[in-house]
Design an enzyme around this catalytic site. Structure first.
Site, PDB file in Angstrom:
ATOM      1  CD  GLU A   1      -3.050  -0.924   2.132  1.00  0.00           C
ATOM      2  OE1 GLU A   1      -4.149  -1.793   2.094  1.00  0.00           O
ATOM      3  OE2 GLU A   1      -2.949  -0.259   3.208  1.00  0.00           O
TER       4      GLU A   1
ATOM      5  CD  GLU B   1      -4.761  -5.417   2.586  1.00  0.00           C
ATOM      6  OE1 GLU B   1      -5.648  -4.700   2.986  1.00  0.00           O
ATOM      7  OE2 GLU B   1      -3.549  -5.587   2.633  1.00  0.00           O
TER       8      GLU B   1
END
Length: 872
Positions: free
Chosen positions: A444, A542
């Site tokens: 991320e 995710e």
């Protein structure tokens, strides 16, 4: 091993623990109860102290009086000085790096070893302050205040989650978290072996083998390597070209190719597609200095054993058939596969406390839920050799993040040098495993930079430059060591646009583009039971929803005088608190008022129902999109496991017990599944039949649509039709208007739907659709539930007694989401949980391991709940 505590702020306080064994950390030594009650904060003072680990040991200096002796630390957590006999050997600063020191000149008959480890909190602060003095910042400085965490995690090459996360406590351990050993050799030892397997033609596989050596001396040397592969090759392979040609001591590698006849090989397949055949390889290395060969009595041999699987694996990023962007899918052994699974965090927040038994339970639970991929998330640790070996044998592909997550990072020379060594060592250690599918440099961080999560906009150019320097010029550069044409090239970030990021130099304006690469998706403002809220991405690495562990897990974790709701609130680290969980529950389920006595029990139970249903709907949507022009080809929900008892996204709690989500995942990830997704715009059900099997018997298949009344057992109306299945694909069966199924006496509030995929009369898969909120349903009453423990059996195993119990459940009216919980401190599994009981009698099987046969298991040792119990 002794541990001495030296408080950084109160120098006169010293604690000593003697006779400790490795692995060992400050919490496991002084405060193993750190995960109980409010101890994550109450025992934090340990993390502010410096500690010295010391050991006296004897050594026969006369017997080992030639060659090299390495003192090797396989894992020090984290900033440390190492001294042997009061001589400084070196300094460690990276938890993920192996440190070796040549100590032959320092060893004596009696030796004193000291490892002085600095407080990780103090060390991180010092590095952050040094950057500030240079007028630099590397955000984020501190976590959200709800985390009760510590600041500057990104300053240290340490498990990032140890300073806290939104699912875990701050427990910044310090210690020796892996083994320490003396390595005795004369010239060189085999450290790691990379075996890159590829298909070269229709008759042979090829093994491209590189043996990475450690050489202690400053001289080039010679050697002979022998490979034994008894199941693959008729005779040992002798690599003797280095007997006369020198091996460089600066980069000691022995490299060669070995062909293997295809007839000797059984192909390795991911879970659900075939067997996981592994072949043992054993390497023996003899090394020496000079052209005359080794002396007869010299200690020159080194050994390494590993197991390999023969498979091909590609990440396919071709122009998509829907005309926009690229596909993002994995092709294994020529078969395009939907990747279904979860995200794996460390099995314990204290790295020294991870055990093979914990790891085995989690990975086997993943296999039982039909997963074929786990993502090892970038804020934890590079997992143990045992983890990857077990993943190999279970057929669980590993998406391997490097350990960088949710932060910017320093790029000074010392930091980058440590990172390069970290990446080299771990890439060489892991790359040969058939389970390791792809490396990704971070979690991320591209999205965090582009979307200004940490206020980087004010120096965007600098942070972009530093991002590329860290991940492209260093991490990716070192990963090239194990990059081959037969392996997918590493991804720079997750989420990212994959190869479509290349024109942007891997910092894209929208790293979460649904047309390319992978995405992470969370939205707590909408109804997670509605498939219409979710994106249509290429691959979802995710996604998820929170729930709370079961009531008994909280009892085991809290002190007697702790208020349960207070402890839940303390451990809820989500910045929005419990609001998203409660909001999703209240949309669908009859949550009591906070002042009601049964509020906490209902909130825990309902949170698990809400999480399981939302994750089911989202996963089924992604699976159903695989054969559309858009081609969604992966769904890895967040997250598999927990590091303590707390609100989190996990499907398995800290004690290893499955939450409802994991029981449901075993159904919604099954190789053959029926999916019925509601389409609001047409007020209809879109029915898809999913089949992951490469070959399937499509005979005698039919779908039965049952209409149930909430007030009566057994279906009140049924409709059936013949269907077929598409091997390794989706059969888009039909779209049925809700009004076609609910007619006459059946309304949206008094009825619900059950759809079964059958072969003849045998149910292969089932799903339910609830046309109204369950809280607003009409006719749900006391089911009159009674249960009995029908039978017990016990089986003695090596260490424990396996207890099997059958539980007979009787009802007079439909029981909604029947939930069972064992109120004993054992890890257990049930044949099913959170199920709709619409028949008078149902049997559930309970299995748990205990020290003895639980002949006296009582009904009071089980908690049985239904949504009916809470209807107002």
């Amino acid at each position: 091993m002794e541990v001495h505590q030296q408080n950084a702020y109160v120098p006169w306080r010293t604690l000593t623990i003697a006779n400790q064994t490795l692995p060992l950390g400050i919490y496991s030594a002084f405060a193993p109860q750190v995960l109980d009650s409010y101890n994550d904060v109450g025992l934090r003072y340990l993390a502010y102290d410096n500690f010295t680990f010391s050991n006296f040991f004897q050594f026969d200096v006369h017997h080992f009086n030639r060659g090299h002796i390495n003192l090797t630390f396989h894992g020090i957590d984290t900033v440390a000085e190492i001294r042997l006999n009061h001589q400084l050997l070196g300094r460690a600063d990276n938890m993920f790096v192996r440190y070796s020191y040549e100590v032959s000149s320092l060893l004596q008959a009696e030796n004193f070893l000291e490892v002085e480890i600095q407080s990780p909190v103090v060390a991180a602060l010092a590095r952050a302050n040094a950057l500030k003095e240079a007028n630099k910042s590397v955000p984020p400085e501190c976590p959200n205040e709800r985390y009760h965490g510590e600041c500057h995690m990104n300053m240290l090459r340490k498990m990032q989650a140890s300073f806290s996360w939104d699912w875990g406590p701050a427990a910044p351990s310090a210690g020796i978290w892996k083994k320490v050993e003396l390595e005795i050799y004369e010239v060189a030892v085999i450290r790691e072996v990379d075996v890159d397997v590829s298909r070269v033609n229709s008759s042979h596989w090829n093994m491209h083998i590189r043996c990475f050596l450690d050489a202690g001396g400053g001289q080039d040397f010679n050697g002979r390597l022998v490979l034994y592969a008894v199941e693959l090759l008729d005779r040992p392979v002798v690599v003797d070209r280095y007997a006369m040609k020198n091996i460089s001591h600066l980069a000691p590698v022995i490299e060669f190719h070995q062909a293997v006849p295809i007839g000797k090989v059984v192909t390795w397949w991911p879970n659900g597609y075939g067997e996981q055949k592994l072949y043992p390889l054993h390497f023996t290395l003899k090394t020496w200095l000079g052209p005359d060969g080794p002396e007869v009595r010299s200690k020159t041999k080194s050994h390494k054993s590993l197991r390999v699987g023969f498979r091909t694996l590609e990440l396919v990023e071709d122009p998509a058939s829907d005309g926009v962007g690229n596909t993002f899918l994995f092709r294994v052994n020529g078969v395009e596969m939907f990747m279904k699974g979860s995200n794996y965090i460390p099995s314990h927040i204290l790295p020294e406390m991870q055990t093979n038994e914990q790891i085995a339970h989690l990975l086997r639970s993943a296999k039982e839920a039909h997963m074929n991929m786990l993502r090892v998330w970038g804020g934890g640790v590079y997992e143990s050799d045992y983890f990857y070996q077990l993943a190999d044998s279970l057929g669980l592909l590993i998406w391997q993040d490097m350990m960088f997550a949710c932060a910017m990072y320093p790029v000074d020379g010392e930091f980058l040098s440590s990172v390069r060594e970290e990446v080299r060592q771990n890439a060489m250690r892991l790359s040969h495993h058939p389970s390791v599918a792809i490396f990704v440099t971070n979690n991320e961080n591209e999205a965090a930079l582009v979307q200004n999560w940490y206020g980087t906009l004010f120096e965007r150019d600098r942070f972009e430059r530093e991002y590329r320097e860290l991940y492209l010029a260093n991490v990716i550069h070192e990963l090239k060591l194990v990059s081959h044409s037969s392996r997918p090239q590493p991804l720079v970030s997750s989420p990212s646009n994959g190869k479509a990021s290349e024109p942007d130099k891997y910092i894209s304006s929208n790293p979460q583009d649904n047309q390319n690469g992978d995405v992470h998706f969370y939205d707590y403002t909408k109804d997670g039971w509605d498939p219409g809220i979710f994106p249509r991405p290429r691959f979802v690495s995710e996604f998820g929803f929170q729930s709370f562990p079961g009531g008994y897990a909280w009892q085991r974790s809290k002190d007697d005088d702790d208020d349960l709701l207070g402890l839940i609130t303390h451990r809820q680290h989500h910045p929005l608190g419990n609001v998203p969980v409660i909001a999703l529950v209240e949309r669908h389920l009859p949550l009591p008022l906070p002042e009601d006595d049964n509020y906490a029990e209902a909130l825990i139970y309902f949170s698990q129902i809400a999480q399981a249903m939302a994750t089911k709907v989202e996963t089924e949507l992604y699976r159903s999109l695989r054969d559309t022009p858009h081609r969604t080809m992966g769904a890895l929900y967040w997250q598999l496991n927990d590091v303590w008892v707390a609100p989190s996204w996990s499907s398995i709690d800290f004690y290893g017990n499955w939450k409802l989500l994991h029981y449901w995942a075993r159904d919604f990830l099954a190789p053959i599944s029926i999916v019925a997704l509601y389409e609001k715009s047409t007020d209809s059900l879109n029915i898809s039949l999913i089949c992951d099997q490469l070959e399937v018997d499509a005979r005698k298949l039919n779908v039965v649509a049952n209409v149930h009344l909430w007030s009566q057992l057994l279906p009140r109306q049924s409709t059936s039709w013949d269907v077929t299945l598409r091997p390794n694909g989706v059969q888009y069966d039909k779209v049925i208007a809700i009004s076609d199924l609910l007619q006459g006496e059946f309304t949206r509030t008094n009825a619900f739907l059950e759809l079964q995929l059958r072969r003849g009369q045998d149910v292969i898969s089932r799903t339910h659709f609830f046309p109204s909120s369950i809280a607003g349903a009409v006719g749900i009453e006391d089911p009159g539930l009674e249960f009995e423990i029908a039978s017990r059996t016990c089986l003695n195993t090596t260490n424990v007694v396996r207890n099997s119990v059958s539980i007979s459940i009787q009802v007079r009216r439909p029981a909604v989401f029947v939930y069972l919980e064992l109120l004993k401190p054992y890890r257990y599994t049930l044949s099913e949980n959170g199920f709709m009981q619409t028949t008078p009698m149902h049997v559930v099987y309970l299995t748990f391991d205990a020290p003895s046969c639980a002949r006296l298991l009582r009904k009071s040792d089980l908690r049985v709940l239904t949504v009916n119990d809470f209807m107002r």
